[in-house]
Enzyme design. Structure first.
Site, PDB file in Angstrom:
ATOM      1  N   PHE A 130     -25.540 -13.207  48.113  1.00 39.19           N
ATOM      2  CA  PHE A 130     -24.406 -12.380  47.717  1.00 39.19           C
ATOM      3  C   PHE A 130     -24.951 -10.999  47.386  1.00 39.19           C
ATOM      4  CE2 PHE A 130     -21.517 -10.265  44.872  1.00 39.19           C
ATOM      5  CZ  PHE A 130     -20.312 -10.431  45.533  1.00 39.19           C
ATOM      6  N   ASP A 215     -33.067  -7.325  45.946  1.00 37.68           N
ATOM      7  CA  ASP A 215     -31.794  -7.033  45.293  1.00 37.68           C
ATOM      8  C   ASP A 215     -31.871  -7.579  43.874  1.00 37.68           C
ATOM      9  OD1 ASP A 215     -29.229  -7.035  44.265  1.00 37.68           O
ATOM     10  OD2 ASP A 215     -28.266  -7.700  46.119  1.00 37.68           O
ATOM     11  N   LYS A 244     -25.600  -2.633  37.980  1.00 39.96           N
ATOM     12  CA  LYS A 244     -25.042  -3.366  36.838  1.00 39.96           C
ATOM     13  C   LYS A 244     -25.589  -2.871  35.510  1.00 39.96           C
ATOM     14  CE  LYS A 244     -23.562  -7.428  39.438  1.00 39.96           C
ATOM     15  NZ  LYS A 244     -22.184  -6.977  39.613  1.00 39.96           N
TER      16      LYS A 244
END
Length: 392
Positions: A130, A215, A244
């Site tokens: 994801f 990532d 984030k």
């Protein structure tokens, strides 16, 4: 909320305020946040150190675009590059933008440095990944919800099983420019690869002249008990993708961080963002880096994570089939004969604990790293009570 597009299915909790690990609805009911906005709120809601910096920057200047320099961006880039042990930063806003940027950089590097033939570059990705929801990113997702009715898809990607170094080695050829992976797959349910896998990926990429792109948008910046999840195996990727928590739960901040030999392939006009690197984002991001330098939050993730691990172990066979835990981050597989993950999260919310389900019967626990031990244990008590209710 009737005018909102239906691209989310939130729990029926309307949050109006937050502080530390707790949020409050309009009626004054307090909930323990055990999701932390998918790790974006690692340092807690309204962290006073971060809000002070944000307020100070709000009183000065917030946006000038990259058509001009701003005095917050350079110091932020210097600090973030140092934290990552490399020398160049490309600031963006969202995690998906960082991933898209990493893809563009890898392709440009492949053509301009590795000398791959035009339009032939390929990038190897992992099953269960994801990385976001843009058209290009969902092109290499294997999640039907992310892909159905959104084609045609972008070519140039190959998918191999996560954690299988043999399959990865077999997929790499002369036109491979990068391997893109999450060191720990968050949305998939906190899936941890076998010990030594990341080191083997690093060795393979080096040997084959392929970029390793990590990532770390969810896994990075303290969540796993180390600054980056790659640190757990002493691995340094060619590109970090960050986001984030980099914005401190205040503003969207993301970045691609790597060496000048890789990021330096981009030239003026080839990539950019109106808001990327804005002064407010840079000021907050710089303070996040300062906070991580102390090691306090990484230590809290380790210590509290061990406590979470011990408590979850007691629930295996009592409603939990299995769980995976790294730092203060856990994916918990609920017995599907008892309930779905959504049903468990709804029952937890009724007990003032907020968590999130994924993939049918799995729930995720990722509270702010500032959570108190007593509150964390209380949250597990509520999970145990929910499981007991379901078993009764």
């Amino acid at each position: 909320m009737t005018h909102l597009a239906h691209n989310y299915h939130p729990l029926p909790v309307i949050i109006g305020a937050g502080e530390g690990a707790w949020v409050t609805d309009g009626e004054g009911t307090r909930y323990l946040d055990c999701l932390a906005a998918y790790s974006a709120v690692n340092f807690g809601h309204r962290n006073p150190q971060l809000t002070a910096v944000a307020h100070e920057q709000l009183d000065r200047v917030t946006l000038v675009s990259r058509a001009f320099e701003n005095d917050a961006l350079g110091p932020f880039a210097d600090a973030l590059a140092e934290l990552c042990g490399t020398d160049m930063v490309l600031p963006m806003n969202t995690g998906a933008e960082a991933v898209e940027t990493g893809i563009k950089v890898a392709r440009a590097w492949g053509y301009r440095v590795k000398e791959v033939a035009a339009e032939q570059a390929n990038i190897v990705v992992m099953s269960g990944n994801f990385h976001g929801r843009t058209t290009t990113i969902v092109s290499f997702s294997d999640d039907a919800d992310a892909r159905t009715d959104f084609g045609p898809f972008t070519p140039g990607f190959r998918t191999v099983p996560f954690g299988d170094i043999g399959a990865l080695a077999a997929s790499v050829d002369a036109n491979t420019v990068a391997v893109l992976l999450e060191p720990i797959q968050g949305e998939a349910g906190v899936i941890v690869p076998p010990e030594g896998y990341l080191r083997a990926v690093r060795e393979l990429c080096t040997a084959q002249n392929v970029l390793m792109i990590a990532d770390e948008i969810q896994s990075g910046l303290g969540r796993t008990g180390t600054t980056f999840a790659c640190d757990r195996e002493g691995v340094a990727p060619d590109l970090y993708l960050l986001g984030k928590a980099l914005g401190g739960g205040i503003v969207p901040v993301s970045a691609v961080v790597g060496s000048e030999s890789v990021l330096g392939v981009l030239q003026p006009g080839e990539h950019g963002s109106t808001f990327g690197g804005n002064p407010l984002a840079a000021a907050v991001g710089h303070e996040v880096v300062r906070m991580l330098r102390t090691g306090e939050f990484q230590k809290r993730a380790r210590v509290l994570g061990d406590i979470l691990d011990a408590r979850l172990a007691d629930l295996v066979g009592a409603g939990i089939v299995a769980y995976r835990r790294v730092g203060l981050w856990a994916g918990i597989d609920i017995d599907p004969q008892l309930a779905t993950g959504r049903e468990v999260c709804e029952r937890l919310a009724a007990r003032r604990v907020l968590a999130k389900d994924t993939h049918d019967s799995t729930i995720r626990i990722a509270p702010p790293l500032v959570i108190e031990q007593a509150d964390l244990e209380w949250a597990v008590d509520q999970l145990a009570a929910v499981l007991a209710e379901l078993r009764a």
